[in-house]
Design an enzyme around this catalytic site. Sequence first.
Site, short mmCIF file in Angstrom:
data_model
loop_
_atom_site.label_atom_id
_atom_site.label_comp_id
_atom_site.label_asym_id
_atom_site.label_seq_id
_atom_site.Cartn_x
_atom_site.Cartn_y
_atom_site.Cartn_z
N ARG A 103 1.12 -1.31 0.22
CA ARG A 103 0.08 0.20 -0.03
C ARG A 103 0.84 1.40 -0.45
O ARG A 103 2.00 1.49 0.82
CB ARG A 103 -1.02 0.08 1.21
CG ARG A 103 -2.10 0.97 0.87
CD ARG A 103 -3.02 0.25 2.69
NE ARG A 103 -2.54 1.25 3.67
CZ ARG A 103 -2.95 1.28 5.00
NH1 ARG A 103 -4.71 1.17 4.58
NH2 ARG A 103 -2.75 2.02 5.56
N THR A 107 -0.24 7.35 -0.68
CA THR A 107 -2.38 7.21 -1.85
C THR A 107 -2.80 6.95 -0.99
O THR A 107 -4.47 6.37 -1.39
CB THR A 107 -1.70 6.84 -3.29
OG1 THR A 107 -1.39 5.71 -3.44
CG2 THR A 107 -0.77 8.39 -3.55
N ASP A 199 0.72 -2.41 12.39
CA ASP A 199 1.33 -2.72 10.55
C ASP A 199 1.33 -4.50 11.11
O ASP A 199 2.98 -4.94 12.38
CB ASP A 199 2.06 -2.21 10.53
CG ASP A 199 2.58 -2.48 9.42
OD1 ASP A 199 2.95 -3.69 9.64
OD2 ASP A 199 2.80 -1.29 8.87
N ASP A 202 5.09 -5.40 9.73
CA ASP A 202 5.62 -5.77 10.64
C ASP A 202 6.00 -6.25 12.05
O ASP A 202 7.15 -6.51 12.41
CB ASP A 202 5.87 -4.17 11.20
CG ASP A 202 6.40 -3.15 9.80
OD1 ASP A 202 7.14 -3.11 8.87
OD2 ASP A 202 6.33 -1.59 9.99
#
Length: 208
Positions: A103, A107, A199, A202
Amino acid sequence: MQVKIINHPLIQHKLSIMRDVNTGTKEFRELLEEISMLMAFEITRDLPLEDVEVETPVAKCKSKMLAGKKLGVVPILRAGLGMLNGIIRLMPAAKVGHVGLYRDPETLLPVEYYCKLPTDVAERDFILIDPMLATGGSSAAAIELLKKKGAKHIKLMCLVAAPEGVKMVNEQHPDVEIYTAAVDDYLNDHGYIIPGLGDAGDRIFGTK
Ligand code: PRP
Ligand code: URA
């Protein structure tokens, strides 16, 4: 909002530990694998069975086995990889495809960088896996890719979804059933699910 929330107590318990900021990479990864296996149990509930005859040590009997439906599991790289082992331990005959998407942080739109699927795509039922369904952009794009390659039956399995992501996938792909362990509250300005778990990539791979 069309989504199946798998609220089995074991899944909800393990998800709470995963959400905790103090849970480290090793435990996070193990829990994701365990939850994925438990969710796969639910997602495969409608697999067809056939009658077989089995000889036990004491008698012959009629019994049931899977009717041999062809399955495919497709993790969205990279975080989807964290769900893969739990599923293929349960369904070792499933073929595995990979879709690479990340991603764009500005944006929030998905960028495709890899796609490798089993050759007989049209004959398989697919389970697309990604722990996070946030804006829905990555999952919707991966589903589109699978369909373009010929896939006809796709289920999406995630761990935590945002209402926004469920809405996008419902609108763009109403034929795709979504399974998740939780639908959280909303997305923040950076596209993170709140409360979420941070995340996922991560936390699985220890990259932060
Ligand atoms: C995360 C996650 C999903 C995506 C969800 O991946 O694993 O693929 O974001 O967001 P969306 O619904 O708004 O598209 P990320 O792009 O961080 O890549 P990674 O798995 O390589 O960390
Ligand atoms: N991707 C993640 O890993 N976490 C989020 O909350 C949103 C997207």
